[in-house]
Motif scaffolding. Sequence first.
Motif, mmCIF file in Angstrom:
data_model
loop_
_atom_site.group_PDB
_atom_site.id
_atom_site.type_symbol
_atom_site.label_atom_id
_atom_site.label_comp_id
_atom_site.label_asym_id
_atom_site.label_seq_id
_atom_site.Cartn_x
_atom_site.Cartn_y
_atom_site.Cartn_z
ATOM 1 N N VAL A 98 1.515 -41.314 -21.393
ATOM 2 C CA VAL A 98 0.197 -41.887 -21.657
ATOM 3 C C VAL A 98 0.391 -43.377 -21.909
ATOM 4 O O VAL A 98 1.261 -43.773 -22.692
ATOM 5 C CB VAL A 98 -0.462 -41.218 -22.880
ATOM 6 N N SER A 99 -0.392 -44.203 -21.246
ATOM 7 C CA SER A 99 -0.276 -45.649 -21.426
ATOM 8 C C SER A 99 -0.348 -46.018 -22.902
ATOM 9 O O SER A 99 -1.089 -45.412 -23.680
ATOM 10 C CB SER A 99 -1.402 -46.348 -20.663
ATOM 11 N N SER A 217 -2.881 -46.945 -12.773
ATOM 12 C CA SER A 217 -3.919 -46.957 -13.807
ATOM 13 C C SER A 217 -5.275 -46.625 -13.199
ATOM 14 O O SER A 217 -6.045 -45.830 -13.748
ATOM 15 C CB SER A 217 -3.973 -48.315 -14.507
ATOM 16 N N TYR A 218 -5.577 -47.227 -12.065
ATOM 17 C CA TYR A 218 -6.837 -46.926 -11.382
ATOM 18 C C TYR A 218 -6.877 -45.467 -10.935
ATOM 19 O O TYR A 218 -7.871 -44.763 -11.142
ATOM 20 C CB TYR A 218 -7.006 -47.849 -10.175
ATOM 21 N N TYR A 240 -1.873 -40.802 -17.618
ATOM 22 C CA TYR A 240 -3.025 -41.621 -17.984
ATOM 23 C C TYR A 240 -2.572 -43.070 -18.047
ATOM 24 O O TYR A 240 -1.918 -43.488 -19.001
ATOM 25 C CB TYR A 240 -3.617 -41.195 -19.334
ATOM 26 N N GLY A 241 -2.903 -43.821 -17.005
ATOM 27 C CA GLY A 241 -2.517 -45.217 -16.981
ATOM 28 C C GLY A 241 -1.064 -45.400 -16.596
ATOM 29 O O GLY A 241 -0.341 -44.440 -16.288
ATOM 30 N N ARG A 304 -6.097 -32.760 -13.539
ATOM 31 C CA ARG A 304 -5.633 -33.140 -12.196
ATOM 32 C C ARG A 304 -4.369 -33.989 -12.304
ATOM 33 O O ARG A 304 -3.377 -33.742 -11.603
ATOM 34 C CB ARG A 304 -6.730 -33.921 -11.489
ATOM 35 N N ASN A 305 -4.396 -34.981 -13.185
ATOM 36 C CA ASN A 305 -3.222 -35.854 -13.363
ATOM 37 C C ASN A 305 -2.019 -35.067 -13.849
ATOM 38 O O ASN A 305 -0.882 -35.309 -13.413
ATOM 39 C CB ASN A 305 -3.547 -36.955 -14.370
#
Length: 356
Positions: A98-99, A217-218, A240-241, A304-305
């Motif tokens: 996670v970012s 990130s996008y 995430y990111g 999904r990620n």
Amino acid sequence: MAAAADIRTAIRARALAEGFDAVGFAPAALDRRVGAWLADFLAAGRHGDMGWLAARAEWRADPRAMWPAARTVLALGLSYAPDRDPLELLRHPDRGIVSVYAQGRDYHDVVKRRLKRLARWLHETEGCAVKVFVDTAAVMEKPLAARAGIGWQGKHTNLVSREHGSWLFLGMVYTDLELAPDAAEEDHCGNCRRCLDACPTDAFPAPYQLDARRCISYLTIEHAGPVDPGLRPKLGNRIYGCDDCLAVCPWNKFARRTGEAEFLPRAELTAPRLADLARLDDPGFRQVFSGSPIKRIGRDRFVRNVLYALGNSGDPAMAAEAARLLDDPDPVVRDAAAWAVARLTRPSELHQARHE
């Protein structure tokens, strides 16, 4: 002039007292080259699905187009520098990355609360009009922050500070006060291209240019549909990111770990198990990510990620976790699950995994 200088000094002191780490003043105007860059970015379609970038492009290119009374922009930065290497988890494919910015409390809430207190004080003290923004309005925060002298836009297009590296949340206060600007920060990237070379998806067509359609990130946050199959393996275990281009910046050596308690990482987000995250239903997702910016993308996009990360884990044991979601109500989740199972399962085992 003395009175105006005193106002600047008082504003800076008040901003620092509110907990901001960087303060700068800029005119409520941007160089025409910024607007030209934005126009080229949009014309090339590099904004992807982010239609909101194009919807108010004229406001972004000119602060006075959004608010004609604006004369000065107060640019504020709040450090969220981590105390560990954000890339460390790349060596642990069973864990999700996670970012850094999303591991603590939602920065929008934290920064905006402080901006409002600062703006209210400024209005009450000087009788001026004010407006506050935290990257949810048509404001180009990074060029304004660079013009205000708190950093420069690096080759990865993000703001870089000599004191805080690549780890600054930005907020803006527009005011109708006419105040002297700070000197714009110079570019200190030199010949370095670590950020460009670190990008897993080659999202930088050239230095200082970004194609968001290839940016992790996008893809993991803004993009709602299936990710291009050719890019999925490059996501690795980033769910995430992505911090790769930020984390390798040499200027980070001057950054000190944030002292802001609300930005410190939550234990469950520092190295979450992909298998646990893949089992989240919507209520569970909302509970785990309450108060987190992650909550805004919703359970389906997040899972999904996670499924892409499972597919990239290289661990055949993860196939069973992915197979649980082959019949998920969301078609994008089902597609991601099928991709992950296919990546982790030999053809002869695929039928068995589907029915476990």
